[in-house]
Design a protein around this motif. Sequence first.
Motif, PDB file in Angstrom:
ATOM      1  N   SER B 145      25.334  71.592 -11.463  1.00  0.00           N
ATOM      2  CA  SER B 145      25.558  70.775 -10.226  1.00  0.00           C
ATOM      3  C   SER B 145      24.419  70.400  -9.252  1.00  0.00           C
ATOM      4  N   ARG B 146      24.388  69.285  -8.452  1.00  0.00           N
ATOM      5  CA  ARG B 146      23.214  68.818  -7.784  1.00  0.00           C
ATOM      6  C   ARG B 146      22.870  70.249  -7.023  1.00  0.00           C
ATOM      7  N   GLY B 147      21.624  70.313  -6.797  1.00  0.00           N
ATOM      8  CA  GLY B 147      21.013  71.324  -5.896  1.00  0.00           C
ATOM      9  C   GLY B 147      20.368  72.341  -7.022  1.00  0.00           C
ATOM     10  N   PHE B 148      20.114  72.190  -8.272  1.00  0.00           N
ATOM     11  CA  PHE B 148      19.248  72.966  -9.085  1.00  0.00           C
ATOM     12  C   PHE B 148      19.684  74.460  -9.322  1.00  0.00           C
ATOM     13  N   ALA B 177      18.051  71.303 -17.426  1.00  0.00           N
ATOM     14  CA  ALA B 177      17.863  72.420 -17.921  1.00  0.00           C
ATOM     15  C   ALA B 177      17.091  73.578 -16.904  1.00  0.00           C
ATOM     16  N   VAL B 178      17.291  73.002 -15.631  1.00  0.00           N
ATOM     17  CA  VAL B 178      17.129  74.115 -14.732  1.00  0.00           C
ATOM     18  C   VAL B 178      18.041  75.353 -14.516  1.00  0.00           C
ATOM     19  N   ASP B 179      17.519  76.239 -13.969  1.00  0.00           N
ATOM     20  CA  ASP B 179      18.260  77.859 -13.873  1.00  0.00           C
ATOM     21  C   ASP B 179      19.136  77.974 -15.260  1.00  0.00           C
ATOM     22  N   GLU B 181      18.648  80.627 -17.445  1.00  0.00           N
ATOM     23  CA  GLU B 181      19.040  81.865 -17.633  1.00  0.00           C
ATOM     24  C   GLU B 181      20.644  81.969 -17.774  1.00  0.00           C
ATOM     25  N   PRO B 182      21.331  81.714 -16.630  1.00  0.00           N
ATOM     26  CA  PRO B 182      22.791  82.141 -16.721  1.00  0.00           C
ATOM     27  C   PRO B 182      23.469  81.253 -17.810  1.00  0.00           C
ATOM     28  N   ALA B 183      23.044  80.408 -18.043  1.00  0.00           N
ATOM     29  CA  ALA B 183      23.549  79.609 -19.431  1.00  0.00           C
ATOM     30  C   ALA B 183      23.337  80.093 -20.698  1.00  0.00           C
ATOM     31  N   LEU B 184      22.092  80.575 -20.828  1.00  0.00           N
ATOM     32  CA  LEU B 184      21.664  81.387 -22.017  1.00  0.00           C
ATOM     33  C   LEU B 184      22.473  82.727 -22.249  1.00  0.00           C
ATOM     34  N   ALA B 185      22.735  83.341 -21.031  1.00  0.00           N
ATOM     35  CA  ALA B 185      23.486  84.497 -21.439  1.00  0.00           C
ATOM     36  C   ALA B 185      24.941  84.173 -21.740  1.00  0.00           C
ATOM     37  N   VAL B 186      25.617  83.088 -21.279  1.00  0.00           N
ATOM     38  CA  VAL B 186      26.889  82.597 -21.581  1.00  0.00           C
ATOM     39  C   VAL B 186      26.955  82.211 -23.126  1.00  0.00           C
ATOM     40  N   PHE B 187      25.877  81.418 -23.739  1.00  0.00           N
ATOM     41  CA  PHE B 187      26.040  81.040 -24.995  1.00  0.00           C
ATOM     42  C   PHE B 187      25.843  82.291 -25.798  1.00  0.00           C
ATOM     43  N   ALA B 188      25.006  83.488 -25.384  1.00  0.00           N
ATOM     44  CA  ALA B 188      24.663  84.509 -26.308  1.00  0.00           C
ATOM     45  C   ALA B 188      25.998  85.288 -26.269  1.00  0.00           C
ATOM     46  N   GLU B 189      26.609  85.683 -25.096  1.00  0.00           N
ATOM     47  CA  GLU B 189      28.109  86.291 -25.050  1.00  0.00           C
ATOM     48  C   GLU B 189      29.013  85.463 -26.039  1.00  0.00           C
ATOM     49  N   GLU B 190      29.088  84.359 -25.894  1.00  0.00           N
ATOM     50  CA  GLU B 190      29.933  83.542 -26.666  1.00  0.00           C
ATOM     51  C   GLU B 190      29.697  83.527 -28.239  1.00  0.00           C
ATOM     52  N   ARG B 210      10.796  73.957 -13.259  1.00  0.00           N
ATOM     53  CA  ARG B 210      11.735  74.941 -12.942  1.00  0.00           C
ATOM     54  C   ARG B 210      12.576  75.118 -14.567  1.00  0.00           C
ATOM     55  N   VAL B 211      12.024  74.678 -15.428  1.00  0.00           N
ATOM     56  CA  VAL B 211      12.666  74.938 -16.669  1.00  0.00           C
ATOM     57  C   VAL B 211      11.932  75.808 -17.498  1.00  0.00           C
ATOM     58  N   ASN B 212      12.742  76.943 -17.795  1.00  0.00           N
ATOM     59  CA  ASN B 212      12.136  78.076 -18.681  1.00  0.00           C
ATOM     60  C   ASN B 212      12.161  77.810 -20.319  1.00  0.00           C
ATOM     61  N   GLU B 213      11.149  76.647 -20.702  1.00  0.00           N
ATOM     62  CA  GLU B 213      10.862  76.509 -21.874  1.00  0.00           C
ATOM     63  C   GLU B 213      10.868  77.471 -22.970  1.00  0.00           C
ATOM     64  N   THR B 214      10.117  78.506 -22.601  1.00  0.00           N
ATOM     65  CA  THR B 214       9.881  79.578 -23.352  1.00  0.00           C
ATOM     66  C   THR B 214      11.061  80.287 -24.022  1.00  0.00           C
ATOM     67  N   ALA B 215      12.040  80.485 -22.903  1.00  0.00           N
ATOM     68  CA  ALA B 215      13.203  81.022 -23.256  1.00  0.00           C
ATOM     69  C   ALA B 215      14.251  80.240 -24.213  1.00  0.00           C
ATOM     70  N   ILE B 216      14.227  78.945 -23.926  1.00  0.00           N
ATOM     71  CA  ILE B 216      15.076  78.018 -24.649  1.00  0.00           C
ATOM     72  C   ILE B 216      14.276  77.957 -26.126  1.00  0.00           C
TER      73      ILE B 216
END
Lengths: 326, 322
Positions: B145-148, B177-179, B181-190, B210-216
């Motif tokens: 959502s808007r607000g990063f 692709a900002v913030d 980490e929570p998305a990566l956690a959801v994809f890992a859990e699923e 604001r984009v954690n390219e390393t993690a992606i």
Amino acid sequence: MTTATSRTVNTVLGPVPADDLGVVAIHEALLSVVPGAEHAYDISMDRAEIFEVLAGKLAAFRAAGGRTVVDSTGMFHGRDVKLYEALSRSTGVHVVASTGLGPEEDLGGYFLTPQTDPPTPWPAEKFADLFGREVTEGMVVPRVERRRAAGLVATCATRGGPTPTDESLFRGAARAAVATGVPVSIRYGADPLAELQLLLDEGLPADRVVVGNLDRTEAVAAGWPAAVAERGAYVAIDHVGRNDSDHHIRDAERADLVAQLVAAGHAHRVLLSGNAIGVAKGHPDYELPYAHVLTAFAPLLTSHGVADEDVQQILVANPRDLLAVR
Amino acid sequence: MSRVNTVLGPIAAEELGLVAVHEHIGYGMPGSELDTQWWKTPEQRYEETVPKLRRFAEYSREYGGCTFVDATGICNGRDVDYYKSLSAKTGVHIVAATGFVGGDTALRFFADATVDYLMRQFVHEITVGIGDTGSRAGIIKVGVSRGFRMRELDLRIYRAAARAALLTGVPIFTHLAVDVEPALAVFAEEGLPLDRVLFGHADDGVSQGRVNETAILGGGGRIGFDTFGYDLELPDPPFWGRHRRERLEHFLRLIGEGHVDQVLASADANCSPLGWPGVEGHTVNYIYEQLIPDLRAEGIDDAMIHRIFVENPADFLTLTTN
Ligand SMILES: [Zn+2]
């Protein structure tokens, strides 16, 4: 000043003389769609079926002596102006449709998080313009065309109290009403007097406002119906027929409340409605006939000592005076 | 058999040709349809849209065809019957998306829905069809959502999308692709492999830093350079614009570091915007008119361009179930 008899009301088929409205169901819904539900994979939007159900309910209302139904759900909760036009033509019932939006959670992102930096929610003046054009230029069929003028502006506060955007909606509704002469319907969230005051602060006379939800238990306990009437606004006792809700008083108590308001000299400020839903999509059905106030509740008023002329005032004259465009 | 869902039916991935992986026939925030300032006649809509798609098809002849992936989610003016007519008349394959651009574009009915319900909505649109169109969605849109900041509703949609992707084999692309980490956690859990996810708008001007390219990249995810053309050099650039040179260098840097198979590029242009003015002159054809020439000038050869615009998106879009 023009008299009520020379005034007109905006219906979906155009202006009609206010005196032709007859008995009015003032705070109802025709097609009621939770925003977004039209896209749900498991909800059918069979137009012919929706028409048939609504036409049956409107015909029953007319057969019971009703003449006008007001859809007070605003512009983004399933309002379908062309459907309402066809229904009005085929059943002979006047249909008054509303512009307006609210509460905040029913709005789309266009109003709440626009594509600007920062994404500032819409202010009152933009809502005033949006709603006002629905009266002066006609109600929208989204991305297709405008039709006839809206008959009122309907908005609603978040339960618990208006959010900043709800406040913008209220102020915008009031400004649109001042500019165009149609009334405003609000359903209060926490404090009807404070929320009514938002409209009055915009220069809208109190007798251009109907305050809904005033048969909530807490509202009656607080004495708000009489207080709203004393401010000069219309008091909507608008869940007539609902006798199974912990949050609302029962019909017998509603009849007492009306009798008290009449005895206090407020007969000209009372409105009755069932909040009936013709067809519900995305939320539960509520199968209350539009004629319920007329056929079931009016006799109850009589038995509670309300005079026939006051009943007529409430069912015919008050909605007429409210809806007549100034 | 490799299959991709387009609005005119499934096609073999070999038929996709050059893919513009994040585009819009027309995008508008929910509610914009009520504001007549944005309305256009159907004649105008077709006039603004058809020539762009026809040019896209003409440019793509050497690639054997082209595919336009529409990133417009539910409630944002997605209009599949219209897309079908455009596709049939121009020859451009159009892939429609299910899902939502972000929680703030999910109207109340969906904002109140459970993960299970949202998953069933997405699966239905992918396996049965979108509304009454009979067209199946080929990809799932999710977003921030808007607000990063990732919100609870955003994440509910991510989780439903992950489950629907696993069941149906379609990929996911994200708005922002900002913030992450929570998305990566959801994809890992699923248990969704990250090569099924394109983390979009990683190249826009406001997301930098604001984009954690390393993690992606480390997780095997794909990074979307999908706002090519929203250049600050434009006369009236949008707030998410970026200097052309800077974006290009960013893209080249990831390719240079060996991540060519984890990047996809697109222009995120609106053929005919629905609820905003759009950006004059910016079209899907930026890919041919500016981006590919820029890449060639930087020494990217045809084989690499083919990999970026044909092979890798085909791999991404192909229905993949394990
Ligand atoms: Zn986009």
